[in-house]
Design a protein around this motif. Structure first.
Motif, PDB file in Angstrom:
ATOM      1  N   ARG A   1      54.322  39.630  52.427  1.00  0.00           N
ATOM      2  CA  ARG A   1      54.506  39.265  53.829  1.00  0.00           C
ATOM      3  C   ARG A   1      53.181  38.992  54.517  1.00  0.00           C
ATOM      4  O   ARG A   1      53.171  38.421  55.617  1.00  0.00           O
ATOM      5  N   ARG A   2      52.093  39.405  53.909  1.00  0.00           N
ATOM      6  CA  ARG A   2      50.776  39.181  54.501  1.00  0.00           C
ATOM      7  C   ARG A   2      49.990  38.077  53.788  1.00  0.00           C
ATOM      8  O   ARG A   2      48.821  37.879  54.048  1.00  0.00           O
ATOM      9  N   ARG A   3      50.665  37.373  52.919  1.00  0.00           N
ATOM     10  CA  ARG A   3      49.977  36.318  52.200  1.00  0.00           C
ATOM     11  C   ARG A   3      49.616  35.180  53.144  1.00  0.00           C
ATOM     12  O   ARG A   3      50.353  34.872  54.084  1.00  0.00           O
ATOM     13  N   VAL A   4      48.470  34.589  52.924  1.00  0.00           N
ATOM     14  CA  VAL A   4      48.020  33.485  53.764  1.00  0.00           C
ATOM     15  C   VAL A   4      48.121  32.154  53.043  1.00  0.00           C
ATOM     16  O   VAL A   4      48.106  31.100  53.680  1.00  0.00           O
ATOM     17  N   GLU A   5      48.189  32.199  51.728  1.00  0.00           N
ATOM     18  CA  GLU A   5      48.339  30.961  50.971  1.00  0.00           C
ATOM     19  C   GLU A   5      48.810  31.278  49.561  1.00  0.00           C
ATOM     20  O   GLU A   5      48.781  32.425  49.114  1.00  0.00           O
ATOM     21  N   ASP A   6      49.260  30.232  48.882  1.00  0.00           N
ATOM     22  CA  ASP A   6      49.644  30.327  47.486  1.00  0.00           C
ATOM     23  C   ASP A   6      48.674  29.466  46.701  1.00  0.00           C
ATOM     24  O   ASP A   6      48.346  28.353  47.117  1.00  0.00           O
ATOM     25  N   VAL A   7      48.179  29.999  45.585  1.00  0.00           N
ATOM     26  CA  VAL A   7      47.215  29.253  44.776  1.00  0.00           C
ATOM     27  C   VAL A   7      47.701  29.220  43.333  1.00  0.00           C
ATOM     28  O   VAL A   7      48.478  30.071  42.902  1.00  0.00           O
ATOM     29  N   ALA A   8      47.233  28.225  42.610  1.00  0.00           N
ATOM     30  CA  ALA A   8      47.604  28.079  41.205  1.00  0.00           C
ATOM     31  C   ALA A   8      46.352  27.820  40.380  1.00  0.00           C
ATOM     32  O   ALA A   8      45.413  27.154  40.836  1.00  0.00           O
ATOM     33  N   PHE A   9      46.340  28.369  39.179  1.00  0.00           N
ATOM     34  CA  PHE A   9      45.240  28.176  38.244  1.00  0.00           C
ATOM     35  C   PHE A   9      45.808  27.718  36.900  1.00  0.00           C
ATOM     36  O   PHE A   9      46.820  28.262  36.443  1.00  0.00           O
ATOM     37  N   PRO A  10      45.171  26.752  36.243  1.00  0.00           N
ATOM     38  CA  PRO A  10      45.643  26.340  34.923  1.00  0.00           C
ATOM     39  C   PRO A  10      45.224  27.345  33.859  1.00  0.00           C
ATOM     40  O   PRO A  10      44.314  28.166  34.074  1.00  0.00           O
ATOM     41  N   ALA A  11      45.873  27.292  32.726  1.00  0.00           N
ATOM     42  CA  ALA A  11      45.520  28.184  31.612  1.00  0.00           C
ATOM     43  C   ALA A  11      44.042  28.046  31.290  1.00  0.00           C
ATOM     44  O   ALA A  11      43.496  26.944  31.213  1.00  0.00           O
ATOM     45  N   GLY A  12      43.376  29.191  31.117  1.00  0.00           N
ATOM     46  CA  GLY A  12      41.965  29.205  30.778  1.00  0.00           C
ATOM     47  C   GLY A  12      41.023  29.227  31.960  1.00  0.00           C
ATOM     48  O   GLY A  12      39.818  29.425  31.799  1.00  0.00           O
ATOM     49  N   ALA A  13      41.536  29.047  33.172  1.00  0.00           N
ATOM     50  CA  ALA A  13      40.689  29.001  34.358  1.00  0.00           C
ATOM     51  C   ALA A  13      40.254  30.407  34.763  1.00  0.00           C
ATOM     52  O   ALA A  13      40.969  31.392  34.550  1.00  0.00           O
ATOM     53  N   ARG A  14      39.088  30.497  35.372  1.00  0.00           N
ATOM     54  CA  ARG A  14      38.584  31.768  35.894  1.00  0.00           C
ATOM     55  C   ARG A  14      39.169  31.991  37.289  1.00  0.00           C
ATOM     56  O   ARG A  14      38.963  31.185  38.192  1.00  0.00           O
ATOM     57  N   ILE A  15      39.884  33.061  37.463  1.00  0.00           N
ATOM     58  CA  ILE A  15      40.485  33.413  38.747  1.00  0.00           C
ATOM     59  C   ILE A  15      39.519  34.225  39.590  1.00  0.00           C
ATOM     60  O   ILE A  15      39.440  34.062  40.812  1.00  0.00           O
ATOM     61  N   MET A  16      38.782  35.099  38.951  1.00  0.00           N
ATOM     62  CA  MET A  16      37.848  35.988  39.631  1.00  0.00           C
ATOM     63  C   MET A  16      36.711  36.288  38.678  1.00  0.00           C
ATOM     64  O   MET A  16      36.930  36.439  37.474  1.00  0.00           O
ATOM     65  N   THR A  17      35.496  36.380  39.201  1.00  0.00           N
ATOM     66  CA  THR A  17      34.334  36.690  38.379  1.00  0.00           C
ATOM     67  C   THR A  17      33.715  37.991  38.845  1.00  0.00           C
ATOM     68  O   THR A  17      33.572  38.221  40.059  1.00  0.00           O
ATOM     69  N   GLU A  18      33.370  38.857  37.912  1.00  0.00           N
ATOM     70  CA  GLU A  18      32.743  40.125  38.246  1.00  0.00           C
ATOM     71  C   GLU A  18      31.556  39.886  39.168  1.00  0.00           C
ATOM     72  O   GLU A  18      30.707  39.046  38.913  1.00  0.00           O
ATOM     73  N   GLY A  19      31.538  40.635  40.280  1.00  0.00           N
ATOM     74  CA  GLY A  19      30.464  40.482  41.252  1.00  0.00           C
ATOM     75  C   GLY A  19      30.810  39.603  42.431  1.00  0.00           C
ATOM     76  O   GLY A  19      30.067  39.569  43.424  1.00  0.00           O
ATOM     77  N   ASP A  20      31.934  38.878  42.366  1.00  0.00           N
ATOM     78  CA  ASP A  20      32.359  38.064  43.504  1.00  0.00           C
ATOM     79  C   ASP A  20      32.459  38.940  44.747  1.00  0.00           C
ATOM     80  O   ASP A  20      33.029  40.038  44.707  1.00  0.00           O
ATOM     81  N   SER A  21      31.941  38.467  45.858  1.00  0.00           N
ATOM     82  CA  SER A  21      31.931  39.242  47.090  1.00  0.00           C
ATOM     83  C   SER A  21      33.262  39.134  47.822  1.00  0.00           C
ATOM     84  O   SER A  21      33.770  38.026  48.052  1.00  0.00           O
ATOM     85  N   ASN A  22      33.817  40.275  48.189  1.00  0.00           N
ATOM     86  CA  ASN A  22      35.051  40.354  48.975  1.00  0.00           C
ATOM     87  C   ASN A  22      36.145  39.403  48.495  1.00  0.00           C
ATOM     88  O   ASN A  22      36.658  38.587  49.272  1.00  0.00           O
ATOM     89  N   PRO A  23      36.531  39.479  47.240  1.00  0.00           N
ATOM     90  CA  PRO A  23      37.605  38.600  46.764  1.00  0.00           C
ATOM     91  C   PRO A  23      38.930  38.991  47.395  1.00  0.00           C
ATOM     92  O   PRO A  23      39.112  40.136  47.822  1.00  0.00           O
ATOM     93  N   PRO A  24      39.870  38.066  47.471  1.00  0.00           N
ATOM     94  CA  PRO A  24      41.171  38.404  48.059  1.00  0.00           C
ATOM     95  C   PRO A  24      41.982  39.298  47.137  1.00  0.00           C
ATOM     96  O   PRO A  24      41.654  39.469  45.958  1.00  0.00           O
ATOM     97  N   LEU A  25      43.040  39.830  47.681  1.00  0.00           N
ATOM     98  CA  LEU A  25      44.024  40.567  46.893  1.00  0.00           C
ATOM     99  C   LEU A  25      45.108  39.581  46.507  1.00  0.00           C
ATOM    100  O   LEU A  25      45.562  38.779  47.326  1.00  0.00           O
TER     101      LEU A  25
END
Length: 236
Positions: free
Chosen positions: A30-54
């Motif tokens: 209910r608090r989502r602000v957007e929907d995102v999609a990533f293809p197979a093999g894509a990096r969704i999050m990288t260690e050290g990223d500042s304030n990533p979303p939930l």
């Protein structure tokens, strides 16, 4: 779009499923602000990223991992639909692990600010997040047991049991089989064994009639024998 009915079937006999609470998922969605999609093999999050979303996972598989300087990586866990991604980062202000899509993945995005101050504003939701964190710790302790004490066949058996139980709770099992997009390299990186060893072990367990992998699906053939092979305690 992220579905509002992204729920899981609860099973008291599977400890890790108790905290996959529909109310918690509903709060996040209910608090989502957007929907995102990533293809197979894509990096969704990288260690050290500042304030990533939930994120919550609407569809697809992903994996959490950490990498050494020389490129060797350890897969820490596999992420299935209904799972929450980036929870730890909300406490450390940066991502503590990297996340990669195994298949095409659809995610719901929740702003970092929306989970701050929950202990005062929504203590019941904060408690659900705490339960989720505790369960992730339990899963990591099981992984540590595998890496420290289980043999390669025992590690593979334990992983298959865990994934099958999680898939079953999400109603992903059809006619006794579940989607299984993982490669032998994924399994090797998760279990700390070589690719050759992963290949041999998977073939041996299938020859023993415990499970079958075919066409990117896994069929469980003998659950009792698989539990025995994984050295699962009787009370687990």
């Amino acid at each position: 779009m992220c579905p509002h009915d992204l729920t899981v079937k609860l099973d008291a006999d599977v400890p890790q499923l108790k905290v996959l609470d529909p109310e918690l998922l509903d709060y996040i969605q209910r608090r989502r602000v957007e929907d995102v999609a990533f293809p197979a093999g894509a990096r969704i999050m990288t260690e050290g990223d500042s304030n990533p979303p939930l994120y919550t996972v609407a569809s697809g598989w992903a994996l959490r991992f950490k990498t050494l300087q020389d490129g060797r990586r350890q897969i820490l866990s596999f992420i299935l639909p209904g799972d929450v991604v980036g929870l730890q980062a909300q406490f450390f202000d940066s991502a503590v692990t990297s996340v990669e899509a195994v298949t095409d993945v659809s995610l719901c995005v929740v702003p970092y600010q929306d989970v701050a101050g929950l202990s005062e504003d929504r203590p019941e939701i904060a408690l659900r997040f705490a339960a989720l964190t505790a369960d992730q710790k339990r899963a990591m302790e099981e992984q540590l047991l595998s890496l420290g004490q289980r043999t390669a066949p025992e590690r593979v058996a334990a992983l298959v049991l865990d994934l099958y139980g999680r898939a079953e709770a999400r109603d992903m099992v059809r006619d006794g089989s579940m989607p299984f997009p993982l490669t032998q390299q994924h399994i090797a990186d998760a279990l700390g064994i070589s690719l050759v060893h992963a290949n041999r072990t998977l073939k041996q367990l299938q020859r023993d009639g415990l499970f079958r992998i075919k066409g990117r699906r896994l069929q469980l053939l003998d659950a009792a024998a698989l539990e025995k092979a994984a050295q699962k305690p009787a009370a687990a």
